[in-house]
Design a protein around this motif. Structure first.
Motif, PDB file in Angstrom:
ATOM      1  N   SER A   1      -7.018   8.490   5.040  1.00  0.00           N
ATOM      2  CA  SER A   1      -6.154   7.595   4.058  1.00  0.00           C
ATOM      3  C   SER A   1      -4.797   8.200   4.251  1.00  0.00           C
ATOM      4  CB  SER A   1      -6.627   7.859   2.706  1.00  0.00           C
ATOM      5  OG  SER A   1      -8.000   7.891   2.487  1.00  0.00           O
TER       6      SER A   1
ATOM      7  N   TYR B   1       8.116  19.001  39.134  1.00  0.00           N
ATOM      8  CA  TYR B   1       8.876  18.961  40.420  1.00  0.00           C
ATOM      9  C   TYR B   1       8.486  19.934  41.102  1.00  0.00           C
ATOM     10  CZ  TYR B   1      12.348  16.760  37.227  1.00  0.00           C
ATOM     11  OH  TYR B   1      12.726  15.860  36.305  1.00  0.00           O
TER      12      TYR B   1
ATOM     13  N   LEU C   1     -12.087  11.683   4.650  1.00  0.00           N
ATOM     14  CA  LEU C   1     -11.824  10.478   3.842  1.00  0.00           C
ATOM     15  C   LEU C   1     -10.330  10.600   3.741  1.00  0.00           C
ATOM     16  CD1 LEU C   1     -12.953   7.749   2.587  1.00  0.00           C
ATOM     17  CD2 LEU C   1     -13.388   9.028   0.767  1.00  0.00           C
ATOM     18  N   VAL C   2      -9.970  11.930   3.076  1.00  0.00           N
ATOM     19  CA  VAL C   2      -8.567  12.178   2.521  1.00  0.00           C
ATOM     20  C   VAL C   2      -7.630  12.050   3.845  1.00  0.00           C
ATOM     21  CG1 VAL C   2      -7.070  14.027   1.478  1.00  0.00           C
ATOM     22  CG2 VAL C   2      -9.498  13.360   0.641  1.00  0.00           C
TER      23      VAL C   2
ATOM     24  N   ILE D   1     -17.181  15.528   4.762  1.00  0.00           N
ATOM     25  CA  ILE D   1     -16.927  14.165   4.560  1.00  0.00           C
ATOM     26  C   ILE D   1     -15.729  13.671   3.636  1.00  0.00           C
ATOM     27  CG2 ILE D   1     -18.660  13.367   2.848  1.00  0.00           C
ATOM     28  CD1 ILE D   1     -18.946  11.230   5.167  1.00  0.00           C
TER      29      ILE D   1
ATOM     30  N   ARG E   1       8.952  20.874  33.691  1.00  0.00           N
ATOM     31  CA  ARG E   1       9.193  21.695  34.922  1.00  0.00           C
ATOM     32  C   ARG E   1       8.072  21.488  36.154  1.00  0.00           C
ATOM     33  NH1 ARG E   1      13.349  25.469  35.755  1.00  0.00           N
ATOM     34  NH2 ARG E   1      15.116  24.714  34.391  1.00  0.00           N
TER      35      ARG E   1
ATOM     36  N   ILE F   1      -8.671  18.782  -4.435  1.00  0.00           N
ATOM     37  CA  ILE F   1      -9.970  17.848  -4.452  1.00  0.00           C
ATOM     38  C   ILE F   1     -11.179  18.838  -4.545  1.00  0.00           C
ATOM     39  CG2 ILE F   1     -11.362  16.112  -3.614  1.00  0.00           C
ATOM     40  CD1 ILE F   1      -9.271  14.598  -3.082  1.00  0.00           C
TER      41      ILE F   1
ATOM     42  N   ILE G   1       2.265   3.694   7.482  1.00  0.00           N
ATOM     43  CA  ILE G   1       2.918   2.542   6.864  1.00  0.00           C
ATOM     44  C   ILE G   1       4.331   3.113   6.461  1.00  0.00           C
ATOM     45  CG2 ILE G   1       3.208   1.281   4.509  1.00  0.00           C
ATOM     46  CD1 ILE G   1      -0.075   1.417   4.586  1.00  0.00           C
ATOM     47  N   ILE G   2       4.471   4.321   5.938  1.00  0.00           N
ATOM     48  CA  ILE G   2       5.836   4.650   5.729  1.00  0.00           C
ATOM     49  C   ILE G   2       6.846   4.796   6.802  1.00  0.00           C
ATOM     50  CG2 ILE G   2       7.042   6.776   5.062  1.00  0.00           C
ATOM     51  CD1 ILE G   2       5.693   5.600   2.670  1.00  0.00           C
TER      52      ILE G   2
ATOM     53  N   LYS H   1       7.452   3.552  16.900  1.00  0.00           N
ATOM     54  CA  LYS H   1       7.121   2.944  18.210  1.00  0.00           C
ATOM     55  C   LYS H   1       6.735   4.144  19.201  1.00  0.00           C
ATOM     56  CE  LYS H   1       9.744  -1.335  18.176  1.00  0.00           C
ATOM     57  NZ  LYS H   1      10.957  -1.606  17.919  1.00  0.00           N
TER      58      LYS H   1
ATOM     59  N   GLN I   1      -3.158   6.739   7.531  1.00  0.00           N
ATOM     60  CA  GLN I   1      -2.768   5.475   7.285  1.00  0.00           C
ATOM     61  C   GLN I   1      -1.485   5.247   6.560  1.00  0.00           C
ATOM     62  OE1 GLN I   1      -3.785   3.125   9.098  1.00  0.00           O
ATOM     63  NE2 GLN I   1      -4.515   1.715   7.566  1.00  0.00           N
ATOM     64  N   PHE I   2      -1.423   6.111   5.447  1.00  0.00           N
ATOM     65  CA  PHE I   2      -0.238   6.152   4.638  1.00  0.00           C
ATOM     66  C   PHE I   2       0.938   6.403   5.368  1.00  0.00           C
ATOM     67  CE2 PHE I   2       1.826   5.715   0.622  1.00  0.00           C
ATOM     68  CZ  PHE I   2       2.736   6.833   0.521  1.00  0.00           C
TER      69      PHE I   2
ATOM     70  N   LYS J   1       6.486   3.089   9.820  1.00  0.00           N
ATOM     71  CA  LYS J   1       6.583   1.874  10.244  1.00  0.00           C
ATOM     72  C   LYS J   1       7.889   0.952   9.211  1.00  0.00           C
ATOM     73  CE  LYS J   1       4.398  -2.535  11.648  1.00  0.00           C
ATOM     74  NZ  LYS J   1       3.538  -3.479  11.494  1.00  0.00           N
ATOM     75  N   LYS J   2       7.912   1.513   7.961  1.00  0.00           N
ATOM     76  CA  LYS J   2       8.844   1.002   7.276  1.00  0.00           C
ATOM     77  C   LYS J   2      10.531   1.542   7.175  1.00  0.00           C
ATOM     78  CE  LYS J   2      10.807  -1.227   3.466  1.00  0.00           C
ATOM     79  NZ  LYS J   2      10.675  -2.632   2.964  1.00  0.00           N
ATOM     80  N   PHE J   3      10.194   2.971   7.327  1.00  0.00           N
ATOM     81  CA  PHE J   3      11.511   3.742   7.328  1.00  0.00           C
ATOM     82  C   PHE J   3      12.210   4.381   8.531  1.00  0.00           C
ATOM     83  CE2 PHE J   3      11.861   3.158   3.022  1.00  0.00           C
ATOM     84  CZ  PHE J   3      10.765   3.468   2.332  1.00  0.00           C
TER      85      PHE J   3
END
Lengths: 267, 193
Positions: B83, B160, B79-80, B75, B157, B59, B90-91, B101, B86-87, B93-95
């Motif tokens: 995003s 302990y 932004l990139v 800035i 380690r 870019i 999403i990936i 978790k 976030q992507f 969480k699905k796969f």
């Protein structure tokens, strides 16, 4: 000056819009369907996040219940009342308990199993185990320094003669001891008052004999006399399948080392 | 080819993102308590860093590399990266739900992680091509993971040991991190880099 403002604003705005659209499409395309029963179940749970059910908190327990992997009688905080509410939401009959208990698969007390090192001042099984494998001559044996005793929220474990022993009538199957044992020799079994091969050693018979008087040497005598074919010898370790076992006790009579014991409910 | 290899070795060992450049200390201290979470976090960071370095450099070279627009790079890069994270969420969480978790709150932390933004900006500063910048991002991510995994071992380690009361928790971790960082000084001048 205005030209600059407009250019930068439009570049930023344009990129923002493009990414936003991309994310919106992705979130729709890769959507994970969440069962709405999970929210309903979660609402009736006490929310104490104590972990006594064996999950990492009430959220995890709700998910486990909806997936059908957890018993609705698993929550000691909610008790009977909670179980009946859950049976309504999930359509499962209350009282279908999978009453499991934990058991330490080792019988190596001080007089039976040799001691390799003296960990003076170290009162933690995990610490001792990470430093040269623990005090026991058998690499798979119970360390006996009490990490499981401290992990149990129901005081169901005692250390006698350097061996951890679970009082099975007090065990609530929260599985905290299973998680904390560094040798991973605590297992969940279906019920108490059972015959069990109390050894987890994967060593060859001669090595086991050298280290411990009551270890399983994998001779296979128990497997031969069992009338219900409930005993399998994997490598050099015998294992009794609790589903097939009829508690006849033939195996304990023929075991040459005394590795098979009957675990009564009240110790 | 030579420059690419030099970039990778520099990013992983000689100028390690965490231990030499001191970027990304926040997840370094936050996620390194257990080895399993450290590995998971490292993997996510490698993925995000590689992609973000590549995309941001592309870019930059396409839109922002003119006299009066260079100042926008900070800035736009943020932004990139936001995003992208976030992507990735999403990936995951699905796969890969268990990893999702396990990482929990730490995944959004990568967004504000200076290491990811740093890798992107450093790539521009050094004037790398899009390919070399992507390689640099990958190397930086691997270096980050290496530091995280090593330090997780040290911390497990450390639990302990008999630590003085005033040092328990964060102070002793910082001291240990400093020592690991000094150890990495040994890589200075490797292969003439």
């Amino acid at each position: 000056m205005f030209g600059e403002i407009i250019t930068s604003a439009s570049i930023l705005g344009g990129l923002g819009l493009a990414f936003g659209l991309g994310l919106a499409i992705a979130s729709k395309k890769f959507e994970v369907k969440v069962d709405e029963r999970i929210a309903l179940v979660r609402e009736v749970l006490p929310g104490a996040n104590c972990g006594a059910c064996g999950q990492t908190g009430c959220d995890a327990y709700a998910e486990c219940l909806v997936e059908g992997k957890c018993s609705i009688n698993g929550c000691p905080v909610g008790g009977e009342e909670l179980a009946s509410k859950l049976s309504e939401i999930l359509g499962v009959k209350a009282g279908v308990t999978v009453a499991k208990t934990a058991r330490v698969m080792c019988a190596g007390i001080y007089s039976s199993c040799k001691v390799k090192f003296d960990y003076s001042g170290l009162e933690d099984c995990l610490a001792a185990s990470s430093l040269h494998g623990g005090p026991s001559a058998c690499a798979y044996g119970c360390v006996g320094l009490g990490s499981c005793v401290r992990a149990c929220p129901f005081d169901a474990i005692v250390i006698i003669d350097g061996l951890a022993r679970i009082i099975e009538s007090k065990c609530k199957s929260c599985e905290k001891c299973v998680a904390v044992c560094p040798k991973k020799i605590i297992e969940m079994v279906p019920r108490c008052d059972e015959y069990t091969v109390s050894c987890s050693s994967m060593d060859k018979g001669a090595v086991v004999r050298k280290n411990c008087n009551v270890g399983c040497i994998g001779c296979g005598k128990c497997s031969k006399v069992c009338p219900s074919e409930a005993i399998m010898v994997k490598g050099t370790l015998a294992k009794i399948d609790p589903e097939k076992c009829t508690n006849c006790g033939e195996c304990m009579k023929v075991c040459p080392t005394g590795a098979i014991n009957r675990y009564r409910c009240d110790y | 080819m030579n420059q690419t290899i030099a970039i990778i070795i520099s990013a992983i060992l000689v100028k390690n993102m965490v231990l030499s450049r001191f970027l990304g200390i926040c997840p370094f201290l936050g996620v390194s308590k257990k080895l399993s979470t450290a590995v998971g976090m490292g993997g996510a960071v490698v993925f995000v860093m590689t992609l973000s370095s590549g995309i941001t450099t592309a870019i930059y070279k396409a839109i922002l590399d003119t006299e009066n627009l260079r100042y926008l790079k900070t800035i736009v890069f943020i932004l990139v990266i936001a995003s992208l994270v976030q992507f990735v969420e999403i990936i995951l969480k699905k796969f890969v739900p268990p990893l999702y978790k396990a990482l929990g709150i730490y995944l959004p932390l990568i967004t504000t992680n200076c290491a990811v933004l740093g890798a992107a900006l450093l790539g521009i500063d050094e004037g790398y091509s899009v390919f070399n910048s992507t390689v640099f991002g990958f190397g930086a991510g691997v270096g980050f993971t290496l530091a995280l995994v090593l330090f997780a071992g040290v911390r497990e380690r450390l639990e302990y040991c008999d630590i003085p009361e005033s040092f328990k928790g964060l102070p002793i971790s910082l001291v240990a991190a400093a020592l690991v960082s000094v150890a990495f000084l040994g890589f200075q001048g490797l292969f003439g880099i």
